[in-house]
Write a protein that holds these residues in place. Structure first.
Motif, mmCIF file in Angstrom:
data_model
loop_
_atom_site.group_PDB
_atom_site.id
_atom_site.type_symbol
_atom_site.label_atom_id
_atom_site.label_comp_id
_atom_site.label_asym_id
_atom_site.label_seq_id
_atom_site.Cartn_x
_atom_site.Cartn_y
_atom_site.Cartn_z
ATOM 1 N N ASP A 59 44.925 12.723 59.997
ATOM 2 C CA ASP A 59 45.800 12.890 59.214
ATOM 3 C C ASP A 59 45.063 11.114 58.572
ATOM 4 O OD1 ASP A 59 47.764 14.625 59.160
ATOM 5 O OD2 ASP A 59 48.663 13.912 60.149
ATOM 6 N N TYR A 60 45.394 10.353 59.810
ATOM 7 C CA TYR A 60 44.494 9.013 58.708
ATOM 8 C C TYR A 60 43.021 8.507 58.483
ATOM 9 C CZ TYR A 60 42.704 4.308 60.031
ATOM 10 O OH TYR A 60 42.164 2.949 59.929
ATOM 11 N N LEU A 61 42.183 10.287 59.036
ATOM 12 C CA LEU A 61 41.238 10.574 58.539
ATOM 13 C C LEU A 61 40.820 10.900 56.840
ATOM 14 C CD1 LEU A 61 38.803 10.089 61.971
ATOM 15 C CD2 LEU A 61 38.708 7.618 60.199
ATOM 16 N N ASP A 62 42.089 11.822 56.922
ATOM 17 C CA ASP A 62 42.179 13.114 55.943
ATOM 18 C C ASP A 62 42.039 12.393 54.402
ATOM 19 O OD1 ASP A 62 42.610 15.401 54.688
ATOM 20 O OD2 ASP A 62 44.371 15.123 54.060
ATOM 21 N N GLY A 63 41.369 12.904 53.712
ATOM 22 C CA GLY A 63 40.907 12.297 51.938
ATOM 23 C C GLY A 63 39.547 11.474 51.949
ATOM 24 N N GLN A 64 38.787 11.135 53.333
ATOM 25 C CA GLN A 64 37.969 9.886 53.789
ATOM 26 C C GLN A 64 36.414 10.923 53.495
ATOM 27 O OE1 GLN A 64 37.684 7.083 56.695
ATOM 28 N NE2 GLN A 64 39.692 6.855 56.731
ATOM 29 N N GLU A 65 37.408 12.203 53.596
ATOM 30 C CA GLU A 65 35.896 13.132 53.550
ATOM 31 C C GLU A 65 34.180 13.291 54.297
ATOM 32 O OE1 GLU A 65 35.482 15.020 49.457
ATOM 33 O OE2 GLU A 65 36.916 14.667 49.126
ATOM 34 N N LEU A 66 34.761 13.319 55.566
ATOM 35 C CA LEU A 66 34.156 12.904 56.597
ATOM 36 C C LEU A 66 33.106 13.953 57.052
ATOM 37 C CD1 LEU A 66 35.844 11.383 59.751
ATOM 38 C CD2 LEU A 66 34.319 10.057 58.026
ATOM 39 N N VAL A 83 27.835 14.117 65.324
ATOM 40 C CA VAL A 83 28.609 15.380 65.557
ATOM 41 C C VAL A 83 28.950 15.342 63.887
ATOM 42 C CG1 VAL A 83 31.058 16.454 67.078
ATOM 43 C CG2 VAL A 83 29.239 14.909 67.888
ATOM 44 N N GLU A 84 28.928 16.747 64.101
ATOM 45 C CA GLU A 84 29.674 17.163 62.803
ATOM 46 C C GLU A 84 31.294 17.653 62.461
ATOM 47 O OE1 GLU A 84 28.093 20.568 60.586
ATOM 48 O OE2 GLU A 84 25.563 20.180 60.866
ATOM 49 N N VAL A 85 31.791 17.167 62.057
ATOM 50 C CA VAL A 85 33.443 17.347 62.148
ATOM 51 C C VAL A 85 33.811 18.820 61.311
ATOM 52 C CG1 VAL A 85 33.795 15.204 62.284
ATOM 53 C CG2 VAL A 85 34.212 15.926 60.834
ATOM 54 N N LEU A 86 35.183 19.124 61.891
ATOM 55 C CA LEU A 86 35.785 20.479 60.130
ATOM 56 C C LEU A 86 36.979 19.958 60.369
ATOM 57 C CD1 LEU A 86 34.488 23.562 62.698
ATOM 58 C CD2 LEU A 86 33.798 22.775 60.078
ATOM 59 N N PHE A 87 37.826 19.969 59.422
ATOM 60 C CA PHE A 87 38.776 19.709 58.967
ATOM 61 C C PHE A 87 39.383 21.480 58.604
ATOM 62 C CE2 PHE A 87 37.924 16.073 58.008
ATOM 63 C CZ PHE A 87 38.403 14.767 58.660
ATOM 64 N N ASP A 88 40.526 21.980 59.256
ATOM 65 C CA ASP A 88 40.698 23.248 58.845
ATOM 66 C C ASP A 88 41.746 23.689 57.602
ATOM 67 O OD1 ASP A 88 43.573 22.890 59.582
ATOM 68 O OD2 ASP A 88 43.331 23.487 61.763
ATOM 69 N N GLY A 89 42.431 22.587 56.934
ATOM 70 C CA GLY A 89 42.830 22.973 55.466
ATOM 71 C C GLY A 89 44.168 22.712 56.018
ATOM 72 N N GLN A 90 44.857 22.983 57.504
ATOM 73 C CA GLN A 90 46.060 22.872 58.190
ATOM 74 C C GLN A 90 46.396 21.823 58.454
ATOM 75 O OE1 GLN A 90 46.128 26.519 60.656
ATOM 76 N NE2 GLN A 90 46.494 27.387 58.810
ATOM 77 N N GLY A 91 45.518 20.583 58.413
ATOM 78 C CA GLY A 91 45.631 18.913 59.098
ATOM 79 C C GLY A 91 45.310 19.787 60.504
ATOM 80 N N ARG A 92 43.863 19.977 61.208
ATOM 81 C CA ARG A 92 43.557 19.610 61.954
ATOM 82 C C ARG A 92 42.007 19.512 62.012
ATOM 83 N NH1 ARG A 92 46.548 20.593 66.971
ATOM 84 N NH2 ARG A 92 44.607 19.711 67.363
ATOM 85 N N MET A 93 41.698 18.639 62.769
ATOM 86 C CA MET A 93 40.320 18.097 62.766
ATOM 87 C C MET A 93 39.866 17.912 64.645
ATOM 88 S SD MET A 93 39.483 13.580 62.539
ATOM 89 C CE MET A 93 36.920 13.392 63.054
#
Length: 165
Positions: A59-66, A83-93
Motif C-alpha cells: 500500500d505504501y509503495l502503490d502508485g510509485q509504479e516500481l 529484483v523485479e516486483v509484481l503488483f497483483d491488482g489486489q493490493g499484494r506486492m
C-alpha cells in the motif's frame, strides 16, 4: 496562586504552573502520517519462488509504479541485487525475478526470517536470520578490481560466521 492536589500515587495535579494549560503531547496516532520502514517475511514455502511482501508496504509503495527494487545485505557495503516486483491488482506486492538469485547467494532456506528496511529510492536493506533465529553475516568479495563498471558489481555472497555474538 495555583491550586494543586495530590493523587493516590503522590503525583501533584493542579491548575497553573508551567505550560499554561497547553499540552506538549504529540497528536493522536490517527493524525500522524503512515511511515513504514521495517518489515519481515518468514519463508514458509520454497525459498526460491517469488515472495509476497506485507500488504502495508505494498500500500505504501502503490502508485510509485516500481518495476524493481534493489536489495542490499545490511553488512555488505554498496552491493545491490536488482529484483523485479509484481503488483497483483489486489493490493499484494511480490519480489519476483532476481529474488531467486538473492536467496541462493544468501542461503535462504525454509523457516528463515528475512528482515527488510525500506531506505527510499527503491532500496531495501536486508538482514537474514536462519531457523534458529541466528543472524547470518556476510562479507564483501575482496578480490574486486578497481576497473569494474557499476553494472558489473558482484553481489556479496560469502557467508561470514561470527561465533560468540
Amino acid at each position: 496562586m495555583a491550586s494543586t492536589s495530590r493523587t493516590r500515587t503522590g503525583r501533584v495535579r493542579g491548575r497553573g504552573g508551567r505550560g499554561g494549560g497547553s499540552s506538549s503531547l504529540p497528536p493522536p496516532p490517527s493524525t500522524l502520517p503512515l511511515i513504514i520502514e521495517e518489515f519481515f517475511i518468514v519463508v514458509y514455502e520454497d525459498p526460491l519462488v517469488k515472495k509476497a511482501l506485507p500488504k502495508k508496504i505494498a500500500d505504501y509503495l502503490d502508485g510509485q509504479e516500481l518495476a524493481k527494487v534493489y536489495l542490499r545485505a545490511a553488512d555488505c557495503g554498496p552491493r545491490f541485487w536488482s529484483v523485479e516486483v509484481l503488483f497483483d491488482g489486489q493490493g499484494r506486492m511480490y519480489l519476483d525475478k532476481g529474488w531467486e538469485n538473492f536467496a541462493i547467494a544468501h542461503g535462504v532456506d525454509f523457516g528463515w526470517f528475512v528482515q527488510f528496511k525500506y531506505e527510499g529510492d527503491d532500496v531495501l536493506t536486508v538482514k537474514v536470520f536462519d531457523g534458529t533465529m541466528y543472524r547470518k553475516y556476510y562479507y564483501s568479495d575482496d578480490e574486486d578490481t578497481d576497473d569494474e563498471s557499476d553494472d558489473d558489481v558482484k553481489p556479496c555472497i560469502h557467508p561470514l560466521y561470527i561465533r560468540g555474538l
